[in-house]
Design a protein around this motif. Sequence first.
Motif, PDB file in Angstrom:
ATOM      1  N   TYR A  79      63.051  45.946  89.436  1.00 18.78           N
ATOM      2  CA  TYR A  79      62.920  45.245  90.171  1.00 18.78           C
ATOM      3  C   TYR A  79      61.421  44.677  89.795  1.00 18.78           C
ATOM      4  CZ  TYR A  79      65.272  48.076  93.795  1.00 18.78           C
ATOM      5  OH  TYR A  79      66.036  48.728  94.082  1.00 18.78           O
ATOM      6  N   VAL A  80      60.868  43.339  90.138  1.00 19.18           N
ATOM      7  CA  VAL A  80      60.181  42.896  89.529  1.00 19.18           C
ATOM      8  C   VAL A  80      59.272  43.865  90.587  1.00 19.18           C
ATOM      9  CG1 VAL A  80      59.168  40.535  90.141  1.00 19.18           C
ATOM     10  CG2 VAL A  80      61.252  40.792  89.727  1.00 19.18           C
ATOM     11  N   GLY A  81      57.942  43.696  89.452  1.00 22.17           N
ATOM     12  CA  GLY A  81      56.906  44.567  89.939  1.00 22.17           C
ATOM     13  C   GLY A  81      56.565  45.996  89.453  1.00 22.17           C
ATOM     14  N   MET A  82      56.957  46.471  88.966  1.00 16.77           N
ATOM     15  CA  MET A  82      57.022  47.954  88.031  1.00 16.77           C
ATOM     16  C   MET A  82      55.790  48.029  86.960  1.00 16.77           C
ATOM     17  SD  MET A  82      60.760  48.933  88.340  1.00 16.77           S
ATOM     18  CE  MET A  82      60.485  50.451  87.413  1.00 16.77           C
ATOM     19  N   PHE A  83      56.390  46.390  86.045  1.00 12.55           N
ATOM     20  CA  PHE A  83      55.823  46.819  84.928  1.00 12.55           C
ATOM     21  C   PHE A  83      54.685  46.533  85.285  1.00 12.55           C
ATOM     22  CE2 PHE A  83      58.873  46.763  81.896  1.00 12.55           C
ATOM     23  CZ  PHE A  83      58.850  47.638  81.025  1.00 12.55           C
TER      24      PHE A  83
END
Lengths: 178, 376, 631
Positions: free
Chosen positions: A88-92
């Motif tokens: 998912y985009v946003g985890m890092f």
Amino acid sequence: MTDFDNRLMDIAPREPAVTRFRPLSWLVVPLLAIWFQVFVHRFVGYVSYLELPLLVTIYFSMMRRQPIIGSVFGACVGLAQDSLSDHYVGMFGIVKTMVGFIAASLSLRFDVDSPLLRLTVTYALFVFHQMGYWAVAKFLVGQSVDLQLPQMAIQGFLNALIAIPFYLVLDRLKEEAR
Amino acid sequence: MESFLARFRHITVLLLLLMAQLLLLAYQVKTNQEVRLIRIWAVTAVTPLARAVESVSVYWNNVFTTLVRQREVLSENERLKGEVSKLRIENQYLQGELATADRAKVLLAFAQTIPSKTKAARIIGSGTGSNARVVYVDRGSADGIARNMAVVTSKGIVGKVASAYPTASLVTLVTQQGFVAGVVSQVSRVQAILRGTGSDLCTLDYVRNPFALQDKEWLYTSGEDRVFPKGFPVGQVRVTKKSNTEFEFKVQPVALDHLEEVLIVVEGIHGAIPDPAPAPSQEVVILPPPPPAPASAEAPAAGAEGFGSTDADRLREKYRKLGEAQGHTYGGSPGRPPDFNKAVPSAQPKPASAAPGKPEEGKPPAAPKEPAPVKP
Amino acid sequence: MRQPDPPYHQDSAYSMPPIPRDEGALPSIKIVVFQYVMAAAFIFLVSGYWTLQIQNEQIYNEKAVRNEIRALPIPAPRGKILDRDGRVIVGNLASYRLLLSRDNLREDHIIPIATGLNLDPKEFAERLRRYRSLPSYQPMFIKDELTTAEFTFVEANRDNDALPELELISSQRRVYPQDGVGAHLLGYVSEINDAELNTPEWARHNPGDEIGKAGIERYYNDALTGVDGERQVRVDNRGNARAELGIKEAVPGKDLMLTVDLDLQIVAELSMEGRNGAVVALDPRTGEVLALVSRPSYDPNHFVGRIDPSEWNKLLTDPDKPLFNRALQAQLAPGSTFKPIMALAALETGVIDENFTVTCTGGATWYGRPFKCHKRGGHGTVNLYKAIAQSCDVFFYAVGNKLGIDNIAKYAEMAGFGHKTGIDLPQEKEGVVPSTQWKMRLFREKWFAGETISVAIGQGALTVTPLQLAYAIGGIATGGVWMKPHLVKESAALAPARKANLNIDHVNQVIQGMWGVVNDYGTATAARLPGLDLCGKTGTAQLASNELLKQRKDLKDNAWFVGFAPKQAPEIVVAVLYEGGLHGNLAAPIARDVIKAYFDKKARRNPRAPEQPASVASMAPLPKVGAAQRP
């Protein structure tokens, strides 16, 4: 100026130690780091433990000494890294936002040019980063990821070691301090 | 309010950033939809650079090899004139070029031997996650690549396309956790499911007939997953016996070492499980598959082995044999009635049961088979 | 706006330079702007939160919870069906059930799923439509018993983002004996269909449920069906279960122990192989059904889940009607097997006594119509014993004429004809016992005395089922006590025995005649079992009013045999219908084998019991009882 800033000034009455960089380096360095992370790994397999985007985040946040900028910078690097991954985009992004913030906040109180401090901070933030990512993956996304503590400790140390010369290289990008 | 926000503006910005990203994350998790646009931008932005670097790296790789060899050549032929050595260098360089061309050739040759329609692609990157087993290839939806297409090399299967972007595609490798492919063993034709574990080794699940599967047997795709066409090599199975009935099956996928070029199966057509060696590959040192079993007739038909039987079936078999042994046609043959208390003639006649009227000792009612032995 | 500088030194006691406030003025404007932006953002967020969580709470909350938490059914295993010794007749096999989670079903996935599973996409979409009435979190049942290929397809495509709607749960698949052994007795389970869902009987079931549709499976469906459990799991976006939140264990269905003896059932099945007809074996002392066979049969295993439409069509159009349970649905003329009842009726009503004789010349004329005996040359002088043993038709024409149809009907109904026996199986038929009243009611016509003559030998309008025949003869053999036939022990407690006040002498005379059928140059010497007093009666019935077999041109006479043993205190009664068997003595060996299996097994169980030598190698000489007619 607020009282908070006043107090900070009282505590760390150093020269305005805000390091400035050439604007381009804000863009190029993290991009290179991410690109390295994605596309160089496959040439040289044994550098996979290296978290260059993280090191870059820590370095810039530390040198810039402004928690807001640190957070935003961390978020950008993290999101860019996310968008090239299969998760998912946003985890890092979330984790690196916090890393940026913490690095910048710490730098307000300590001498960021000391190699020992850089080593310690990098190590601590690496561990924080991995734990944070694990927590996000586990509790927010619901994935089952193993937390391999010993491996993490070793990788943190290696990253911190690499960070010292890496930061020295990055130091060259500094503009003259005001 | 004003002073409050000003006072805590750092922390506020941090929280806002986190909140925004949390929302982004929540959106993805809840709707189960990707923020595909962001990814498409990112991938499209980075691929050209990666492609460029990839070709540069190939070039330098060649130059480097050439240089190394040049030195060897010089030391060996030091009395040769510079002109000659220059020619040699040129020659060597061209040979290096040829080497890469060879690799492509092998793949091309392989692509022609398989019935499926494929597209060659070059690996340009790996995923960012530390334990993610994914790679980027330089073909995308613009080249007709779509999600769930199989990715193979001449050595075997590599993975499948997880997402296709305009200029590049993300390929999940066989070893990625959760990856599943249907496989069948070459000799015993045992069907199973190959499962990626996130490590270098895959496991086999739902092995139809674990006793038949032999150690070091070659596995091929069975085509039943509807992703991989039938007949691609997967790897050799390593069987570990945990107990008499429990086995552990590990498989090291063969095709994942030194991945450079791959084939994406655009139109899969099932091939046969090759009886002789699979398509020759010049990079392979070990000859992969052993000769197949002379007859694969014992290959279990799908479904047949799953058929359960009840006590009724066993009893019926027993009575049928009993009738046959006494030459009795059930319901017919007027005259001598059958003796249902005679033991089913399995091997040699037993003296005890030959005596008429001597029934067997009281046996448990639920015993499925007629127990023959009589206590001495 | 820049504020004027405060007066210098005005209220400061020190000469220290003041904090240069004017330098902070510009940032403070930035901060103000920033604060407003933030406030706006905050309000936006709050309003977003409001819409999501409060305004449309029901919609979003439910949906979110459902996406995270998935309720997976745990199918309760159906109870096993056991024979009287606890041997498994119908068991379960661990298998997988494929469900479709409809929450996150994407329309464009329907075709790939259908093709991957070899389903007709149209039919698949149609099934989905049927499920629309149910809440969307309830998954749709797709398939039980996946083939290897289907299973691999599901596993390979369910875990990645390809087809996350597919859900595999472990379940139990019903396993029936192969080759249709006991199929009519056991019945089968299959997925409930639309029509059934709309009936009150199945109202509490949901689409996709498996229900018993015939035989024991249907009659005892409620007992056999367990209560499905449910497993609540948190799933990630890919549909993989990550954590178990709660579990409600399934309550398995009850195992059902039948009165059926698998040994006898198997022998009966084997005896009927290649023949059409039915075998019913009862214990006349209790009414327990020991074996119940109808042939041709079908494979109930094909019904589990969903039967292939072509398979179903084949079963429906088969001229032999394999789905028809002949044991309790075939209503056929009993032929001569009706004669023991006629004899008993005649003795009981006193129209004849043991000295009554008739001279059989091979036929006789009644009411202007010739009636033939099956033996062309005639039986000569025939008494009751000989009439039963050799099945003299002329004797029973005379008896029937004396009795009249209403007396015949009275005793036929006493024996159990014309009514359902009440066996615990669905769709039993009652047969027809003609009488004056019956004819008036049905045809508004008077009964003609000539019709009685046919009925007297078990022809005419009289029809019975094989089950009724076994029941009737069993009751007479036990001296007038009819126990309700049943397949499950517990069900018997509810039904009291039906008793008739019969003169035991009369009963013994009939039984003696039936003994002669088998043992005294009667019509069924093929059924003789040395060392065992087997009594019986053959029957050969012309097919008259059998609508089922009407379309068939090659109609042959049905062969019947009903027999019991031992003569005194009978333990087993067997009725055999052999469709197109031509003559009753061809049905007799079938009953003989079943009865032999019964007594062989009894000997096996009680090895000490001396009175029944289980197996005798050579034939014992025929006992000389009664008038031996042949040299």
